[in-house]
Design a protein around this motif. Sequence first.
Motif, PDB file in Angstrom:
ATOM      1  N   THR A   8      36.934 -30.950  42.946  1.00 20.31           N
ATOM      2  CA  THR A   8      35.862 -30.914  43.574  1.00 20.31           C
ATOM      3  C   THR A   8      34.860 -30.291  42.338  1.00 20.31           C
ATOM      4  O   THR A   8      35.251 -29.580  41.743  1.00 20.31           O
ATOM      5  CB  THR A   8      35.420 -30.288  44.696  1.00 20.31           C
ATOM      6  N   SER A   9      33.371 -30.812  42.502  1.00 18.67           N
ATOM      7  CA  SER A   9      32.518 -30.316  41.304  1.00 18.67           C
ATOM      8  C   SER A   9      31.940 -28.816  41.835  1.00 18.67           C
ATOM      9  O   SER A   9      31.445 -28.289  40.908  1.00 18.67           O
ATOM     10  CB  SER A   9      31.263 -31.198  41.326  1.00 18.67           C
ATOM     11  N   THR A  10      31.964 -28.529  43.251  1.00 16.90           N
ATOM     12  CA  THR A  10      31.496 -27.243  43.669  1.00 16.90           C
ATOM     13  C   THR A  10      32.689 -26.777  44.626  1.00 16.90           C
ATOM     14  O   THR A  10      33.635 -27.487  45.189  1.00 16.90           O
ATOM     15  CB  THR A  10      30.182 -27.402  44.374  1.00 16.90           C
ATOM     16  N   VAL A  11      32.844 -25.469  44.815  1.00 11.38           N
ATOM     17  CA  VAL A  11      33.446 -24.825  45.883  1.00 11.38           C
ATOM     18  C   VAL A  11      32.742 -24.312  47.058  1.00 11.38           C
ATOM     19  O   VAL A  11      31.895 -23.768  46.929  1.00 11.38           O
ATOM     20  CB  VAL A  11      34.197 -23.465  45.320  1.00 11.38           C
TER      21      VAL A  11
END
Length: 173
Positions: free
Chosen positions: A21-24
């Motif tokens: 994913t690009s962010t957590v």
Amino acid sequence: PIISFDFRKVSIDLLFASLSTSTVPKNLDILDDKILVGLNVQSEKSLNGPRVTNMIPKLLGNSSLPNFRIVLRCVRKWAKNRGIYGNKLGYLGGINCNILVALVCQLYPRASPSTLLQRFFYIFHNWKWPKPVKLNHIQQNMNNESREVWNERDYNKHVMPIITPAYPAMNST
């Protein structure tokens, strides 16, 4: 990948995992198997330790957790004082001790810490190695996944298998 350091006399191993994913998200559930989608093997192994750490309280239940923590501290202190603690040195480390102590707590859920500590040494002194230590049933691959999951048939040469309870099951020794 791992970075090891001491912070205020506490030894810390900081693991790296590259998520898909690009962010957590703030509400990330590390026990949700969907977190493993798209991971490489190194990231999968890096996440296995924290997943096991988070899974053990769920397997033991809240009533056993305080005694688990007391016995775990005793076992780690015992091993460190004898110079036989740490995966990097070829000995049992944190996750291994967590799993071993958790098994004793599962076997004796109402026992006092002193009884659990005595049972810990008795059980593992008499353990029939290479019989694997397992906290739960090993979950096999589902949905056309091809992850490497520990099993007795393919890994029958392991001398001291201590199997992680989180999917995908691995020998932690």
